[in-house]
Design a protein around this motif. Structure first.
Motif, PDB file in Angstrom:
ATOM      1  N   ASP A  38      19.315  36.188  17.798  1.00  0.00           N
ATOM      2  CA  ASP A  38      19.508  35.757  16.416  1.00  0.00           C
ATOM      3  C   ASP A  38      18.698  34.513  16.071  1.00  0.00           C
ATOM      4  OD1 ASP A  38      21.658  37.615  15.454  1.00  0.00           O
ATOM      5  OD2 ASP A  38      22.702  36.749  17.177  1.00  0.00           O
ATOM      6  N   LEU A  39      18.527  33.628  17.043  1.00  0.00           N
ATOM      7  CA  LEU A  39      17.823  32.376  16.767  1.00  0.00           C
ATOM      8  C   LEU A  39      17.329  31.740  18.062  1.00  0.00           C
ATOM      9  CD1 LEU A  39      19.864  29.751  17.557  1.00  0.00           C
ATOM     10  CD2 LEU A  39      21.090  30.671  15.607  1.00  0.00           C
ATOM     11  N   TYR A  40      16.409  30.798  17.912  1.00  0.00           N
ATOM     12  CA  TYR A  40      15.929  30.019  19.066  1.00  0.00           C
ATOM     13  C   TYR A  40      15.207  28.770  18.580  1.00  0.00           C
ATOM     14  CZ  TYR A  40      10.950  31.454  18.649  1.00  0.00           C
ATOM     15  OH  TYR A  40       9.653  31.640  18.232  1.00  0.00           O
ATOM     16  N   PRO A  41      15.116  27.737  19.419  1.00  0.00           N
ATOM     17  CA  PRO A  41      14.358  26.544  19.046  1.00  0.00           C
ATOM     18  C   PRO A  41      12.856  26.824  19.195  1.00  0.00           C
ATOM     19  CG  PRO A  41      16.039  26.048  20.713  1.00  0.00           C
ATOM     20  CD  PRO A  41      15.858  27.528  20.678  1.00  0.00           C
ATOM     21  N   GLU A  42      12.094  26.473  18.159  1.00  0.00           N
ATOM     22  CA  GLU A  42      10.651  26.702  18.188  1.00  0.00           C
ATOM     23  C   GLU A  42       9.927  25.471  17.656  1.00  0.00           C
ATOM     24  OE1 GLU A  42       7.984  27.597  19.457  1.00  0.00           O
ATOM     25  OE2 GLU A  42       8.027  29.763  19.089  1.00  0.00           O
ATOM     26  N   TYR A  43       8.633  25.383  17.953  1.00  0.00           N
ATOM     27  CA  TYR A  43       7.822  24.228  17.571  1.00  0.00           C
ATOM     28  C   TYR A  43       6.829  24.633  16.481  1.00  0.00           C
ATOM     29  CZ  TYR A  43       9.830  22.659  21.957  1.00  0.00           C
ATOM     30  OH  TYR A  43      10.719  22.348  22.954  1.00  0.00           O
ATOM     31  N   THR A  44       6.651  23.741  15.511  1.00  0.00           N
ATOM     32  CA  THR A  44       5.816  24.080  14.359  1.00  0.00           C
ATOM     33  C   THR A  44       4.395  24.473  14.745  1.00  0.00           C
ATOM     34  OG1 THR A  44       5.364  21.707  14.069  1.00  0.00           O
ATOM     35  CG2 THR A  44       7.139  22.671  12.747  1.00  0.00           C
ATOM     36  N   GLY A  45       3.789  23.703  15.659  1.00  0.00           N
ATOM     37  CA  GLY A  45       2.419  24.010  16.079  1.00  0.00           C
ATOM     38  C   GLY A  45       2.313  25.364  16.753  1.00  0.00           C
ATOM     39  N   THR A  46       3.320  25.722  17.540  1.00  0.00           N
ATOM     40  CA  THR A  46       3.323  27.019  18.234  1.00  0.00           C
ATOM     41  C   THR A  46       3.490  28.154  17.232  1.00  0.00           C
ATOM     42  OG1 THR A  46       4.325  25.981  20.176  1.00  0.00           O
ATOM     43  CG2 THR A  46       4.438  28.379  20.045  1.00  0.00           C
ATOM     44  N   GLY A  47       4.395  27.971  16.285  1.00  0.00           N
ATOM     45  CA  GLY A  47       4.608  29.005  15.273  1.00  0.00           C
ATOM     46  C   GLY A  47       3.365  29.254  14.453  1.00  0.00           C
TER      47      GLY A  47
ATOM     48  N   CYS B 105      10.203  20.315  16.425  1.00  0.00           N
ATOM     49  CA  CYS B 105      11.093  21.402  16.819  1.00  0.00           C
ATOM     50  C   CYS B 105      12.087  21.723  15.709  1.00  0.00           C
ATOM     51  CB  CYS B 105      11.836  21.021  18.099  1.00  0.00           C
ATOM     52  SG  CYS B 105      12.469  22.442  19.010  1.00  0.00           S
ATOM     53  N   SER B 106      12.409  23.004  15.582  1.00  0.00           N
ATOM     54  CA  SER B 106      13.306  23.488  14.541  1.00  0.00           C
ATOM     55  C   SER B 106      14.027  24.734  15.048  1.00  0.00           C
ATOM     56  CB  SER B 106      12.506  23.811  13.275  1.00  0.00           C
ATOM     57  OG  SER B 106      13.318  24.416  12.286  1.00  0.00           O
ATOM     58  N   THR B 107      14.979  25.220  14.265  1.00  0.00           N
ATOM     59  CA  THR B 107      15.670  26.463  14.607  1.00  0.00           C
ATOM     60  C   THR B 107      15.091  27.599  13.791  1.00  0.00           C
ATOM     61  OG1 THR B 107      17.718  25.210  14.970  1.00  0.00           O
ATOM     62  CG2 THR B 107      17.906  27.593  14.844  1.00  0.00           C
ATOM     63  N   VAL B 108      14.564  28.608  14.471  1.00  0.00           N
ATOM     64  CA  VAL B 108      14.084  29.816  13.802  1.00  0.00           C
ATOM     65  C   VAL B 108      15.200  30.859  13.870  1.00  0.00           C
ATOM     66  CG1 VAL B 108      12.406  31.701  13.858  1.00  0.00           C
ATOM     67  CG2 VAL B 108      11.665  29.352  14.290  1.00  0.00           C
ATOM     68  N   VAL B 109      15.591  31.372  12.703  1.00  0.00           N
ATOM     69  CA  VAL B 109      16.740  32.283  12.612  1.00  0.00           C
ATOM     70  C   VAL B 109      16.359  33.553  11.847  1.00  0.00           C
ATOM     71  CG1 VAL B 109      19.218  32.357  12.139  1.00  0.00           C
ATOM     72  CG2 VAL B 109      18.047  30.159  12.190  1.00  0.00           C
ATOM     73  N   ARG B 110      16.926  34.650  12.261  1.00  0.00           N
ATOM     74  CA  ARG B 110      16.767  35.894  11.506  1.00  0.00           C
ATOM     75  C   ARG B 110      17.535  35.782  10.192  1.00  0.00           C
ATOM     76  NH1 ARG B 110      15.652  40.733  13.755  1.00  0.00           N
ATOM     77  NH2 ARG B 110      17.431  41.686  12.667  1.00  0.00           N
ATOM     78  N   GLU B 111      16.882  36.133   9.083  1.00  0.00           N
ATOM     79  CA  GLU B 111      17.545  36.085   7.776  1.00  0.00           C
ATOM     80  C   GLU B 111      18.760  37.011   7.748  1.00  0.00           C
ATOM     81  OE1 GLU B 111      17.214  34.346   5.112  1.00  0.00           O
ATOM     82  OE2 GLU B 111      15.161  33.613   4.878  1.00  0.00           O
ATOM     83  N   GLU B 112      18.681  38.140   8.446  1.00  0.00           N
ATOM     84  CA  GLU B 112      19.805  39.077   8.492  1.00  0.00           C
ATOM     85  C   GLU B 112      21.045  38.409   9.083  1.00  0.00           C
ATOM     86  OE1 GLU B 112      18.830  42.691  10.510  1.00  0.00           O
ATOM     87  OE2 GLU B 112      17.125  43.137   9.206  1.00  0.00           O
TER      88      GLU B 112
END
Length: 305
Positions: free
Chosen positions: A89-98, A245-252
């Motif tokens: 459902d979600l994970y911590p991700e980094y802006t530069g990587t995304g 770093c931020s949390t990337v989450v599925r909108e669903e």
């Protein structure tokens, strides 16, 4: 007798109402508690700590359960497709990587624009959302021994260039081979070191603390930064990308659990680089449990009881 029967009927009606309300509340709680949020992490200490923070906040503020899968090999390269399939459902991700690795974009915009563009492109392409920024930037950097920084008044990479011919640089083998590694860095800043050394990644801090080397590369949230006598230099020409770093989450997932985003935003701007480095050291240097470290930090911030 009629009065007694009347009160008896009222009593029975009231009991039925109480039972109905209680049952309704129980069912409601049961329905909420059936939800499980699946969290993934990369194989990094700070991701383990962050995932525990997220999990604790979710369980403290909702009836949802949390399932954390830590240390997925390959990091983003395997987590991203799993997210697309709905396995997480979600994970911590980094802006530069995304921006660079996931979206394959070339030029990274200014920090103020980057998050907006990530939001837009992730929504269009994956129906994912970036929820807040934790506050720290885990990017590449350079450190110099504190005594040398004070002796020569070195605060930036440009300052370092003036005194590099007197200094020895150390890094792991990969840094000398990367496109954004040693050669590109030296070309950008005009760095010409007296000597360079290839040092195992796990021994670099020992090397600089023992004065075997004078300057070295590092990550800005390295645990050992908090206990080493070094100074982090300012990348004044912005050679390295930012990795907030931020949390990337599925909108669903956010649509399914309406209170979840409100909980996740509690992570916004709660931790800086030095704090993250200290937490990493608590786990790596003191062998503490990452959940206990995460819990203590959230308690100090007043986010959980």
């Amino acid at each position: 007798m009629k009065i007694k029967k009347y009160f008896k009927k009222i009593y029975m009606v009231l009991m039925i109402l109480v039972i109905s309300i209680t049952t309704g509340i129980s069912c409601s709680k049961k329905e909420k508690s059936e939800g499980t949020i699946k969290i993934a992490t990369k194989p990094m200490t700070e991701q383990f700590i962050l995932s525990e923070m997220i999990g604790l906040l979710i369980e403290e503020n909702t009836d949802l359960k949390v399932e954390i899968t830590k240390g997925i090999g390959g990091g983003t390269s395997n987590i991203q497709p799993a997210m697309e399939k709905g396995e997480f459902d979600l994970y911590p991700e980094y802006t530069g990587t995304g921006w660079s690795f996931v979206l394959k974009e070339k030029e990274i915009p200014d920090d103020e624009v980057l998050l907006k563009e990530l939001q837009k492109k992730y929504k269009e392409k994956y129906n994912f959302k970036w929820v807040g920024l934790y506050g720290f930037n885990n990017t590449f950097g350079l450190v110099i021994r504190k005594d040398l920084a004070e002796k020569y008044d070195i605060k930036t990479y440009s300052d370092l260039a003036k005194y590099a011919p007197k200094l020895t640089f150390g890094a792991e083998y990969d840094f000398y081979e990367r496109d954004d590694g040693y050669d590109a860095l030296c070309e950008t800043y005009g760095l010409r070191f007296k000597d360079t050394k290839d040092i195992d990644i796990g021994l670099k801090y020992d090397a600089i603390n023992s004065k075997e080397i004078d300057v070295m590369n590092m990550f800005t949230t390295d645990g050992q930064l908090s206990v080493s006598d070094v100074v982090v230099l300012d990348d004044d020409k912005h050679f390295y990308n930012t990795y907030y770093c931020s949390t990337v989450v599925r909108e669903e997932t956010l649509e399914k659990y309406h209170g979840l985003e409100k909980v996740l935003i509690k992570m916004d701007n709660i931790i800086d680089e030095s704090e993250m480095a200290k937490l990493n050291y608590e786990v790596e240097g003191k062998n503490r449990d990452e959940k206990e470290v995460a819990k203590e930090f959230l308690q100090e911030k007043g986010l959980i009881e």
